[in-house]
Design an enzyme around this catalytic site. Sequence first.
Site, short mmCIF file in Angstrom:
data_model
loop_
_atom_site.label_atom_id
_atom_site.label_comp_id
_atom_site.label_asym_id
_atom_site.label_seq_id
_atom_site.Cartn_x
_atom_site.Cartn_y
_atom_site.Cartn_z
N ARG A 1 1.88 16.13 13.61
CA ARG A 1 2.47 15.31 12.56
C ARG A 1 2.77 16.07 11.27
O ARG A 1 2.38 17.21 11.10
CB ARG A 1 1.60 14.09 12.24
CG ARG A 1 0.18 14.38 11.84
CD ARG A 1 -0.52 13.03 11.59
NE ARG A 1 -1.85 13.22 11.05
CZ ARG A 1 -2.94 13.33 11.78
NH1 ARG A 1 -2.87 13.28 13.08
NH2 ARG A 1 -4.12 13.49 11.19
N GLU B 1 -3.74 18.38 8.73
CA GLU B 1 -2.62 17.50 8.36
C GLU B 1 -1.89 17.85 7.04
O GLU B 1 -2.38 18.58 6.21
CB GLU B 1 -2.95 16.00 8.38
CG GLU B 1 -4.26 15.55 7.83
CD GLU B 1 -4.49 14.04 7.85
OE1 GLU B 1 -4.29 13.37 8.87
OE2 GLU B 1 -4.92 13.53 6.81
N PHE C 1 5.43 8.12 10.11
CA PHE C 1 4.40 8.90 9.43
C PHE C 1 5.05 9.95 8.53
O PHE C 1 6.26 10.09 8.47
CB PHE C 1 3.47 9.54 10.47
CG PHE C 1 2.30 8.65 10.85
CD1 PHE C 1 2.36 7.28 10.67
CD2 PHE C 1 1.13 9.18 11.38
CE1 PHE C 1 1.29 6.45 11.01
CE2 PHE C 1 0.05 8.37 11.72
CZ PHE C 1 0.13 7.01 11.54
N SER C 2 4.19 10.73 7.87
CA SER C 2 4.64 11.61 6.78
C SER C 2 5.60 12.71 7.21
O SER C 2 5.61 13.12 8.37
CB SER C 2 3.43 12.24 6.12
OG SER C 2 2.77 11.25 5.38
N TRP D 1 0.84 -1.21 0.00
CA TRP D 1 0.00 0.00 0.00
C TRP D 1 0.86 1.25 0.00
O TRP D 1 1.94 1.26 0.58
CB TRP D 1 -0.85 -0.04 1.27
CG TRP D 1 -1.37 1.26 1.75
CD1 TRP D 1 -0.69 2.19 2.49
CD2 TRP D 1 -2.69 1.80 1.57
NE1 TRP D 1 -1.51 3.26 2.77
CE2 TRP D 1 -2.73 3.04 2.22
CE3 TRP D 1 -3.84 1.33 0.92
CZ2 TRP D 1 -3.88 3.84 2.25
CZ3 TRP D 1 -4.97 2.12 0.94
CH2 TRP D 1 -5.00 3.36 1.61
N TRP E 1 -3.65 0.08 4.48
CA TRP E 1 -2.82 0.95 5.30
C TRP E 1 -2.26 0.20 6.51
O TRP E 1 -2.95 -0.60 7.12
CB TRP E 1 -3.69 2.13 5.77
CG TRP E 1 -2.94 3.20 6.50
CD1 TRP E 1 -2.33 4.27 5.96
CD2 TRP E 1 -2.74 3.27 7.92
NE1 TRP E 1 -1.74 5.02 6.95
CE2 TRP E 1 -1.97 4.43 8.16
CE3 TRP E 1 -3.09 2.48 9.00
CZ2 TRP E 1 -1.57 4.83 9.43
CZ3 TRP E 1 -2.70 2.87 10.28
CH2 TRP E 1 -1.95 4.03 10.47
N ASP F 1 0.46 8.97 1.43
CA ASP F 1 1.08 10.27 1.13
C ASP F 1 2.47 10.17 0.47
O ASP F 1 3.29 9.38 0.89
CB ASP F 1 1.30 11.08 2.41
CG ASP F 1 0.13 11.05 3.35
OD1 ASP F 1 -0.94 10.59 2.94
OD2 ASP F 1 0.30 11.49 4.50
C1 FRU Z 1 -2.49 11.70 5.74
C2 FRU Z 1 -1.93 11.00 6.96
C3 FRU Z 1 -0.86 11.83 7.63
C4 FRU Z 1 -0.05 10.79 8.34
C5 FRU Z 1 -0.09 9.66 7.37
C6 FRU Z 1 -0.05 8.30 7.98
O1 FRU Z 1 -2.96 10.84 4.78
O2 FRU Z 1 -2.97 10.71 7.86
O3 FRU Z 1 -1.35 12.84 8.47
O4 FRU Z 1 1.24 11.22 8.62
O5 FRU Z 1 -1.26 9.80 6.61
O6 FRU Z 1 0.05 7.31 7.02
#
Ligand code: FRU
Length: 549
Positions: free
Chosen positions: A243, A300, A185-186, A126, A153, A129
Site C-alpha cells: 500500500r 507504511e 487507501f493512501s 473522519w 475510520w 493520512d
Molecule cells: C496509515 C494507513 C495507510 C493506509 C491508510 C488507510 O495510517 O494505515 O497505510 O493506506 O491508513 O486509511
Amino acid sequence: MKIFWTALVCLSTFFQTAHAQEFSTVFKAAQKYLVLPVKNGAAKHNVELWIDGEKERYLNIELAEGEPDWLAYLDISAWKGQDIEFRIDKWKGNFTVKQSDEDKNALPLYKEKLRGQFHFSPKRGWTNDPNGMVYFNGEYHLFFQHNPYGREWGNMTWGHAVSKDMLHWKEIGDALHPDKFGTMFSGSAVVDSFNTSGLGKGAMVMFFTGAGSWGQGLAWSNDGRTFKKLDRTVVHRINKDNRDPKVIWHEPTKKWVMVLYVEREKEQHSMQFLTSPDLKNWTKSSVVPGGIGNDRYLFECPEFFELPVEGHPSEKKWILIAANSEYAIGTFDGITFKPEIERLNGQHGRDFYASQTFNNEPKGRRIEIGWWRTHTNKEDMNFNQAMSIPLELKLVRTAQGLRLTRTPVKELESIREKTLTVKPTRLKEGGANPLSGIHAELLEIRTTIEPGKAKEITLDIHGLPVVYDVSKQQLQINGVNANAPLVNGKLDLILYVDRIGVELFTADGLLFMPVNVNIDTSKQTLSLSVKGGDAQLKKMTVYALKSTW
Ligand code: FRU
C-alpha cells in the site's frame, strides 16, 4: 434427510428474513446531495447506490433510526435526473430519502469547540493520512483519507481541499470513491509535465491503493476538480500487504519512481522501489528492508525525496521516511536506495503520523504535513482528526552527522494578528509573572531562556504546563518527554498553540515535538515561572494568531 431438510428450511427462512430486511427504494436525483442521518455509535448498515445496473457507491454507516446527531451529504449531482436505487441492509421499517442542494451543519461550521483553528480538518467525518499532496495549476492540493459518513475510520475515500498558502483550505468535495478494487487507501500525486502518460500535458496523476485488490490504481485530472480512474491496477499485488504508493520524477534517469510499502514473509516490513517511463507500466527495481512486526521502521506510507545539505548546495542526499517518521539518509541512482544512516527519529511528540510532502512545490521547498491524531471525537462534534501545520524540511550537518530539521513554514507569519513583546527579565522563584498581561486564544510563542541556576522552568499555556527539567535537559508536555539539550546554555523554543494541541520546535528544528491535547483556550492565560534558582528570559515574542477558516 429430515435434519438436512430442516436445516435447509431454516437456512432459506434465514435468507428470506435477511432479504426481507433489506430496504430498497428508487428515487430521482433532483438536488446536489443525498442526505444521510448519522447517529454516532448506532448499529452500522451497508448502504448502496445503484444507477443503471451499476453499484456506484457503497458505504457502511451508523444510520440514525430516530433523531440524528448530524447529517452526512453524499454528492449525487453526477446523476441529476436519473433514477437511483438506494439499498440499506438489515433495515426494519421505512426510510425517507431526503435531498438537499446545500450541505448544512447544525453547529456553525469551523467554529466548533474542538475545531483546530489553523489546522486542516474535514468539514464532516473522519480523516487520517494526507494524500496526493501536490502543487498543481496555482494551488496546493491536499487530498486526505476521509470517511465522509462517520466520525471514526471507515469508507476510505479521498477527500479534497485546495489552498493558495497551505493554511487557508477550501474543502471542495470528495475526489476518489471506493470502487470494485476496494476502498481508496493512501497514495500520492504528481504533475505529468511532459505528458509521459498520454493523459494530458501537465495532468495531475494520482496513485492509490484499492484496499480489496491490494493493487495500485491510477487516477488523473486535467483541471484539478474532476477525476477519472483507469479501470485496472497499474501495479498488481506483490506480496501480502501492499500500500501507499509514493511517486516522484527522477530527473537524472528521466523516469518515474514509485516507493511502495510491501509486507514480506514473517512480518518483515519493506519498501519496494519501482520505475516507469509513463506512469502506467511499472518495473520492480529494488527493495529496502525495514523492521519486523512491532518494530515499525519502514512500515507504511513511504515518503522519498532529495535534499541538499544546508550550506553545501552541491552535496545532496536522498531521504526515505515511513509513517512513524523514522527515516534513513542515503544515495539513490534511480534504481537502488542505499541507506548510509538509518533509523533516525523524525519527531519526539505524540501521534504525528503518515506525513507526506508536496510534489512540485513552486519554490522548490520540501514541505511536509502529517496526520495529527487529535482527541476530537467528543461531544457533538461531527468531524474528527486533523493535519499538522505545514513544516519545511531541511538537511543539516550536526556533530552527530546529517539530520533532518522541521520548522514551521514562512506562510504562518501571515496569520499573526497581534505582536506582544515581552521584555527580557530575570525570572525568580515566586516572582511576578511576566506574561500576566497577555490574553489570546491561538498563539505562536518564540522565546530564548537561559536556565542558569533554575532547576525547572514552566511555561503554562491556558492551564497546560510545558515544563523544562534543567538537570535532565528534558521537555515535558502532557506526559510526553523529549530530550532537549541546551545550546550554548540556552533553550530556544517556538510553540504553536491551537485548541487541539501544541507543536513545539527547538534547536533550529532538530527537535519537533507535536503534542495532541485538547486545550481549554477559553482560559486565555499565560505564565512563566521557575523553581530552584534564577533563570534569564533573554527574548520573548507572543503572537496572537487568526483563525484560517
Ligand atoms: C496509515 C494507513 C495507510 C493506509 C491508510 C488507510 O495510517 O494505515 O497505510 O493506506 O491508513 O486509511
